[in-house]
Design a protein around this motif. Structure first.
Motif, PDB file in Angstrom:
ATOM      1  N   VAL A 177       0.862  -1.190   0.000  1.00  0.00           N
ATOM      2  CA  VAL A 177       0.000   0.000   0.000  1.00  0.00           C
ATOM      3  C   VAL A 177       0.891   1.231   0.000  1.00  0.00           C
ATOM      4  O   VAL A 177       2.068   1.164   0.351  1.00  0.00           O
ATOM      5  CB  VAL A 177      -0.944   0.049   1.225  1.00  0.00           C
ATOM      6  CG1 VAL A 177      -1.943  -1.083   1.201  1.00  0.00           C
ATOM      7  CG2 VAL A 177      -0.167   0.053   2.523  1.00  0.00           C
ATOM      8  N   ARG A 178       0.310   2.344  -0.363  1.00  0.00           N
ATOM      9  CA  ARG A 178       1.031   3.624  -0.305  1.00  0.00           C
ATOM     10  C   ARG A 178       1.107   4.060   1.156  1.00  0.00           C
ATOM     11  O   ARG A 178       0.103   4.037   1.866  1.00  0.00           O
ATOM     12  CB  ARG A 178       0.246   4.636  -1.145  1.00  0.00           C
ATOM     13  CG  ARG A 178       0.959   5.891  -1.436  1.00  0.00           C
ATOM     14  CD  ARG A 178       0.188   6.693  -2.449  1.00  0.00           C
ATOM     15  NE  ARG A 178      -1.043   7.198  -1.864  1.00  0.00           N
ATOM     16  CZ  ARG A 178      -1.595   8.357  -2.165  1.00  0.00           C
ATOM     17  NH1 ARG A 178      -1.065   9.112  -3.079  1.00  0.00           N
ATOM     18  NH2 ARG A 178      -2.692   8.744  -1.577  1.00  0.00           N
ATOM     19  N   LEU A 179       2.313   4.432   1.613  1.00  0.00           N
ATOM     20  CA  LEU A 179       2.500   4.797   3.017  1.00  0.00           C
ATOM     21  C   LEU A 179       3.109   6.191   3.150  1.00  0.00           C
ATOM     22  O   LEU A 179       3.989   6.574   2.371  1.00  0.00           O
ATOM     23  CB  LEU A 179       3.430   3.795   3.713  1.00  0.00           C
ATOM     24  CG  LEU A 179       2.875   2.399   3.926  1.00  0.00           C
ATOM     25  CD1 LEU A 179       3.947   1.474   4.476  1.00  0.00           C
ATOM     26  CD2 LEU A 179       1.682   2.440   4.860  1.00  0.00           C
ATOM     27  N   PRO A 180       2.680   6.953   4.169  1.00  0.00           N
ATOM     28  CA  PRO A 180       3.280   8.262   4.430  1.00  0.00           C
ATOM     29  C   PRO A 180       4.679   8.112   5.015  1.00  0.00           C
ATOM     30  O   PRO A 180       4.881   7.354   5.958  1.00  0.00           O
ATOM     31  CB  PRO A 180       2.346   8.890   5.470  1.00  0.00           C
ATOM     32  CG  PRO A 180       1.125   8.051   5.507  1.00  0.00           C
ATOM     33  CD  PRO A 180       1.514   6.699   5.024  1.00  0.00           C
ATOM     34  N   VAL A 181       5.652   8.851   4.453  1.00  0.00           N
ATOM     35  CA  VAL A 181       7.023   8.827   4.967  1.00  0.00           C
ATOM     36  C   VAL A 181       7.480  10.221   5.407  1.00  0.00           C
ATOM     37  O   VAL A 181       8.591  10.389   5.897  1.00  0.00           O
ATOM     38  CB  VAL A 181       8.015   8.233   3.947  1.00  0.00           C
ATOM     39  CG1 VAL A 181       7.762   6.742   3.770  1.00  0.00           C
ATOM     40  CG2 VAL A 181       7.958   8.957   2.617  1.00  0.00           C
ATOM     41  N   ALA A 182       6.609  11.218   5.243  1.00  0.00           N
ATOM     42  CA  ALA A 182       6.880  12.579   5.726  1.00  0.00           C
ATOM     43  C   ALA A 182       5.541  13.229   6.058  1.00  0.00           C
ATOM     44  O   ALA A 182       4.538  12.968   5.388  1.00  0.00           O
ATOM     45  CB  ALA A 182       7.619  13.397   4.680  1.00  0.00           C
ATOM     46  N   LEU A 183       5.548  14.049   7.105  1.00  0.00           N
ATOM     47  CA  LEU A 183       4.310  14.679   7.572  1.00  0.00           C
ATOM     48  C   LEU A 183       4.484  16.179   7.748  1.00  0.00           C
ATOM     49  O   LEU A 183       5.577  16.659   8.037  1.00  0.00           O
ATOM     50  CB  LEU A 183       3.883  14.091   8.924  1.00  0.00           C
ATOM     51  CG  LEU A 183       3.629  12.595   9.000  1.00  0.00           C
ATOM     52  CD1 LEU A 183       3.308  12.197  10.437  1.00  0.00           C
ATOM     53  CD2 LEU A 183       2.507  12.188   8.069  1.00  0.00           C
ATOM     54  N   ASP A 184       3.383  16.896   7.599  1.00  0.00           N
ATOM     55  CA  ASP A 184       3.288  18.322   7.924  1.00  0.00           C
ATOM     56  C   ASP A 184       2.012  18.458   8.744  1.00  0.00           C
ATOM     57  O   ASP A 184       0.916  18.505   8.193  1.00  0.00           O
ATOM     58  CB  ASP A 184       3.227  19.158   6.646  1.00  0.00           C
ATOM     59  CG  ASP A 184       3.171  20.655   6.916  1.00  0.00           C
ATOM     60  OD1 ASP A 184       3.031  21.052   8.093  1.00  0.00           O
ATOM     61  OD2 ASP A 184       3.254  21.420   5.950  1.00  0.00           O
ATOM     62  N   VAL A 185       2.161  18.480  10.071  1.00  0.00           N
ATOM     63  CA  VAL A 185       1.014  18.405  10.971  1.00  0.00           C
ATOM     64  C   VAL A 185       0.823  19.730  11.697  1.00  0.00           C
ATOM     65  O   VAL A 185       1.728  20.197  12.384  1.00  0.00           O
ATOM     66  CB  VAL A 185       1.198  17.277  12.011  1.00  0.00           C
ATOM     67  CG1 VAL A 185      -0.013  17.170  12.912  1.00  0.00           C
ATOM     68  CG2 VAL A 185       1.480  15.953  11.312  1.00  0.00           C
ATOM     69  N   PRO A 186      -0.365  20.336  11.535  1.00  0.00           N
ATOM     70  CA  PRO A 186      -0.644  21.574  12.263  1.00  0.00           C
ATOM     71  C   PRO A 186      -0.973  21.276  13.721  1.00  0.00           C
ATOM     72  O   PRO A 186      -1.479  20.212  14.057  1.00  0.00           O
ATOM     73  CB  PRO A 186      -1.863  22.140  11.538  1.00  0.00           C
ATOM     74  CG  PRO A 186      -2.541  20.951  10.952  1.00  0.00           C
ATOM     75  CD  PRO A 186      -1.450  19.951  10.652  1.00  0.00           C
ATOM     76  N   SER A 187      -0.671  22.232  14.572  1.00  0.00           N
ATOM     77  CA  SER A 187      -0.990  22.119  15.991  1.00  0.00           C
ATOM     78  C   SER A 187      -2.225  22.955  16.285  1.00  0.00           C
ATOM     79  O   SER A 187      -2.383  24.041  15.729  1.00  0.00           O
ATOM     80  CB  SER A 187       0.189  22.635  16.820  1.00  0.00           C
ATOM     81  OG  SER A 187      -0.183  22.766  18.173  1.00  0.00           O
ATOM     82  N   PRO A 188      -3.086  22.487  17.175  1.00  0.00           N
ATOM     83  CA  PRO A 188      -4.265  23.285  17.516  1.00  0.00           C
ATOM     84  C   PRO A 188      -3.898  24.659  18.082  1.00  0.00           C
ATOM     85  O   PRO A 188      -4.663  25.599  17.968  1.00  0.00           O
ATOM     86  CB  PRO A 188      -4.980  22.448  18.575  1.00  0.00           C
ATOM     87  CG  PRO A 188      -4.460  21.066  18.415  1.00  0.00           C
ATOM     88  CD  PRO A 188      -3.081  21.196  17.853  1.00  0.00           C
ATOM     89  N   GLY A 189      -2.690  24.783  18.645  1.00  0.00           N
ATOM     90  CA  GLY A 189      -2.246  26.050  19.211  1.00  0.00           C
ATOM     91  C   GLY A 189      -1.700  27.023  18.181  1.00  0.00           C
ATOM     92  O   GLY A 189      -1.263  28.113  18.527  1.00  0.00           O
TER      93      GLY A 189
END
Length: 109
Positions: free
Chosen positions: A61-73
């Motif tokens: 399957v296609r897998l995430p190897v990098a993320l850009d995650v926003p913070s609620p703050g």
């Protein structure tokens, strides 16, 4: 930990770019780190995907190897599970790094 196939292409719709990655072997015996894949609740957080046959052993399957995650703050984290310099076989790593820095409001001259 996974390794990758030499010349694997990690695609980044988020940054409208791609990275061709040199071999990153994962070997528990010789303590080579390889790379990690992530499980995410929101695929809009994925900064780069490994296609099903890009990893070793194949993930299927296609897998995430990098993320850009926003913070609620109001902050965010950008995380690559592999050294960005290893993804420079297309000579796109500097451009991707520039796009990452732009996410934080840092831009070049």
């Amino acid at each position: 930990a996974w390794g990758n196939n030499n010349g694997a292409i990690f695609r980044s719709p988020h940054f409208a770019d791609s990275l061709k990655v040199q071999l990153l072997p994962a070997d528990v015996v010789s303590n080579l780190p390889g790379l990690r894949a992530f499980w995410v609740r929101d695929t809009s957080w994925v900064a780069a995907w490994a296609d099903p046959n890009a990893l070793a052993p194949p993930a299927g399957v296609r897998l995430p190897v990098a993320l850009d995650v926003p913070s609620p703050g109001g902050g965010r984290i950008v995380l690559f599970s592999f050294p960005l310099r290893a993804g420079n076989q297309f000579f796109t790593a500097p451009r991707v790094l520039s796009k990452v820095l732009q996410e934080f409001g840092v831009s070049g001259p």
